[in-house]
Design a protein around this motif. Structure first.
Motif, PDB file in Angstrom:
ATOM      1  N   SER A  23       0.901  -1.106   0.155  1.00 42.86           N
ATOM      2  CA  SER A  23      -0.043  -0.008  -0.041  1.00 42.86           C
ATOM      3  C   SER A  23       0.958   1.466  -0.022  1.00 42.86           C
ATOM      4  O   SER A  23       0.374   2.423  -0.159  1.00 42.86           O
ATOM      5  N   ARG A  24       1.937   1.162  -0.190  1.00 45.53           N
ATOM      6  CA  ARG A  24       2.865   2.432  -0.054  1.00 45.53           C
ATOM      7  C   ARG A  24       2.812   3.174  -1.488  1.00 45.53           C
ATOM      8  O   ARG A  24       2.647   2.318  -2.426  1.00 45.53           O
ATOM      9  N   ARG A  25       2.723   4.457  -1.461  1.00 47.47           N
ATOM     10  CA  ARG A  25       2.630   4.876  -2.641  1.00 47.47           C
ATOM     11  C   ARG A  25       3.826   6.209  -2.632  1.00 47.47           C
ATOM     12  O   ARG A  25       4.054   6.764  -1.760  1.00 47.47           O
ATOM     13  N   ASP A  26       4.198   6.598  -4.022  1.00 47.23           N
ATOM     14  CA  ASP A  26       4.939   7.623  -4.206  1.00 47.23           C
ATOM     15  C   ASP A  26       3.716   8.916  -4.371  1.00 47.23           C
ATOM     16  O   ASP A  26       3.121   9.043  -5.412  1.00 47.23           O
ATOM     17  N   VAL A  27       3.730   9.601  -3.003  1.00 47.04           N
ATOM     18  CA  VAL A  27       2.748  10.637  -3.190  1.00 47.04           C
ATOM     19  C   VAL A  27       2.921  12.273  -3.403  1.00 47.04           C
ATOM     20  O   VAL A  27       4.075  12.438  -3.162  1.00 47.04           O
ATOM     21  N   ARG A  28       2.179  12.569  -4.423  1.00 50.47           N
ATOM     22  CA  ARG A  28       2.487  13.801  -4.982  1.00 50.47           C
ATOM     23  C   ARG A  28       1.368  14.739  -4.877  1.00 50.47           C
ATOM     24  O   ARG A  28       1.525  16.168  -5.391  1.00 50.47           O
ATOM     25  N   LYS A  29       0.247  14.207  -4.453  1.00 54.94           N
ATOM     26  CA  LYS A  29      -0.985  15.341  -4.359  1.00 54.94           C
ATOM     27  C   LYS A  29      -1.808  14.746  -3.238  1.00 54.94           C
ATOM     28  O   LYS A  29      -1.335  13.884  -2.345  1.00 54.94           O
ATOM     29  N   ASN A  30      -3.019  15.515  -3.120  1.00 54.37           N
ATOM     30  CA  ASN A  30      -3.914  15.402  -2.030  1.00 54.37           C
ATOM     31  C   ASN A  30      -3.591  15.532  -0.705  1.00 54.37           C
ATOM     32  O   ASN A  30      -4.029  15.061   0.461  1.00 54.37           O
ATOM     33  N   PHE A  31      -2.482  16.291  -0.424  1.00 53.85           N
ATOM     34  CA  PHE A  31      -1.916  16.712   0.942  1.00 53.85           C
ATOM     35  C   PHE A  31      -2.885  17.445   1.553  1.00 53.85           C
ATOM     36  O   PHE A  31      -3.730  18.407   0.959  1.00 53.85           O
ATOM     37  N   VAL A  32      -3.057  17.303   2.900  1.00 53.01           N
ATOM     38  CA  VAL A  32      -4.066  18.137   3.808  1.00 53.01           C
ATOM     39  C   VAL A  32      -3.161  19.075   4.687  1.00 53.01           C
ATOM     40  O   VAL A  32      -2.066  18.853   4.976  1.00 53.01           O
ATOM     41  N   THR A  33      -3.870  19.872   5.130  1.00 51.97           N
ATOM     42  CA  THR A  33      -3.289  21.125   6.029  1.00 51.97           C
ATOM     43  C   THR A  33      -3.173  20.244   7.510  1.00 51.97           C
ATOM     44  O   THR A  33      -4.185  20.469   8.364  1.00 51.97           O
ATOM     45  N   LYS A  34      -2.240  19.716   7.725  1.00 54.25           N
ATOM     46  CA  LYS A  34      -2.139  18.860   9.170  1.00 54.25           C
ATOM     47  C   LYS A  34      -0.727  18.601   9.409  1.00 54.25           C
ATOM     48  O   LYS A  34       0.012  18.351   8.554  1.00 54.25           O
ATOM     49  N   THR A  35      -0.129  19.273  10.546  1.00 57.61           N
ATOM     50  CA  THR A  35       1.005  19.171  11.077  1.00 57.61           C
ATOM     51  C   THR A  35       1.613  17.676  11.560  1.00 57.61           C
ATOM     52  O   THR A  35       0.956  17.041  12.287  1.00 57.61           O
ATOM     53  N   ILE A  36       2.603  17.114  11.062  1.00 53.28           N
ATOM     54  CA  ILE A  36       3.119  15.973  11.571  1.00 53.28           C
ATOM     55  C   ILE A  36       3.781  16.210  12.975  1.00 53.28           C
ATOM     56  O   ILE A  36       4.614  17.244  13.015  1.00 53.28           O
ATOM     57  N   SER A  37       3.276  15.784  13.920  1.00 52.64           N
ATOM     58  CA  SER A  37       4.011  15.932  15.423  1.00 52.64           C
ATOM     59  C   SER A  37       5.291  15.701  15.459  1.00 52.64           C
ATOM     60  O   SER A  37       5.853  14.823  14.774  1.00 52.64           O
ATOM     61  N   ASP A  38       6.102  16.212  16.476  1.00 49.76           N
ATOM     62  CA  ASP A  38       7.370  15.928  16.528  1.00 49.76           C
ATOM     63  C   ASP A  38       7.281  14.281  17.052  1.00 49.76           C
ATOM     64  O   ASP A  38       8.353  13.757  16.692  1.00 49.76           O
ATOM     65  N   LYS A  39       6.504  13.863  17.716  1.00 48.30           N
ATOM     66  CA  LYS A  39       6.649  12.407  18.177  1.00 48.30           C
ATOM     67  C   LYS A  39       6.365  11.610  16.939  1.00 48.30           C
ATOM     68  O   LYS A  39       7.363  10.629  17.036  1.00 48.30           O
ATOM     69  N   VAL A  40       5.440  11.801  16.133  1.00 47.34           N
ATOM     70  CA  VAL A  40       5.730  10.878  15.020  1.00 47.34           C
ATOM     71  C   VAL A  40       6.865  11.026  14.307  1.00 47.34           C
ATOM     72  O   VAL A  40       7.320  10.176  13.562  1.00 47.34           O
ATOM     73  N   LEU A  41       7.166  12.195  13.890  1.00 47.32           N
ATOM     74  CA  LEU A  41       8.275  12.386  13.045  1.00 47.32           C
ATOM     75  C   LEU A  41       9.582  11.884  13.639  1.00 47.32           C
ATOM     76  O   LEU A  41      10.239  11.233  12.971  1.00 47.32           O
ATOM     77  N   HIS A  42       9.681  11.886  15.125  1.00 47.94           N
ATOM     78  CA  HIS A  42      10.836  11.044  15.591  1.00 47.94           C
ATOM     79  C   HIS A  42      10.840   9.708  15.224  1.00 47.94           C
ATOM     80  O   HIS A  42      11.892   8.938  15.164  1.00 47.94           O
TER      81      HIS A  42
END
Length: 241
Positions: A23-42
């Protein structure tokens, strides 16, 4: 996050693993305005940092980018390089418009960009396993990219690899030292949905090759059936055709 102990995976865990891969995709569109939290990014970066590397050299660095001025400069490089590629397109008259209409990046729309680099000088000139195959260090960085990509997918975050960028431009924009080479420029962000198929497949740019077309047995001779020990796998491959 604690490192997990090596063990046996359950059937459910195995199923989840393959689900992430397919289900992995190379995503180039359909992004939404939501910040990735520091916890998840870590967590995502930690997964990338646990990739295999030649001689345990860990030759990667991760440059996290949210500044729009920086991203606009990268976008300019993308636009310049995209136009250059037109001359390389076979049957240019038929495919040119299709190429230009493809959405090939989400540099400005995604929550953040990450440039993953390769430092050939890390731990000195001698790295176990890199002397014969010098590109093994770059391959290691690609393993880190894949780890990051899969970890992001688990967190329902889309990732797009923007390869239509001039590395010289990136070096100047990101102030990279001479011994550091940009390998992957990634766009990360939450999306409305993940597509069922890769974009370039659904847009009929290319089709996924069947697995049997890329399998060879013992030597570069895909048609050879002289080695009977592979017959069972051959039959499995035919079932999936």
């Amino acid at each position: 996050m604690k490192e997990s102990k090596t063990g046996i995976f359950s059937e459910d865990e195995k199923e989840s693993f393959y689900k992430v891969i397919f289900s992995r995709r190379d995503v180039r569109k359909n992004f939404v305005t939501k910040t990735i939290s520091d916890k998840v990014l870590h967590k995502i970066l930690l997964a990338a940092h646990h990739a295999p590397s030649v001689g345990y050299s860990q030759p990667w660095n991760f440059i996290l980018i949210r500044n729009n001025d920086t991203r606009n400069l990268v976008k300019e490089s993308f636009l310049k390089e995209r136009l250059k590629a037109i001359d390389l397109i076979p049957n240019k008259a038929k495919r040119r418009d299709k190429y230009l209409n493809l959405k090939l990046e989400g540099i400005l729309e995604s929550d953040l960009n990450i440039c993953i680099t390769y430092d050939h000088s890390r731990f000195g000139p001698f790295v176990i396993g890199r002397m014969t195959i010098k590109e093994a260090g770059i391959y290691s960085v690609c393993c880190a990219v894949q780890n990051l990509w899969l970890a992001a997918r688990v967190e329902n975050i889309g990732v797009g690899w923007v390869s239509i960028i001039d590395n010289i431009d990136l070096g100047k924009i990101l102030n990279l030292p001479s011994n550091v080479q940009p390998i992957a420029y990634l766009c990360l962000g939450y999306v409305k949905e993940f597509e069922n198929r890769p974009d370039l497949e659904s847009k009929k740019w290319l089709e996924r090759m069947p697995l049997h077309a890329v399998i060879n047995f013992e030597k570069w001779d895909n048609e050879s059936e002289t080695e009977s020990s592979w017959n069972s796998l051959r039959n499995e491959l035919k079932k999936q055709t």
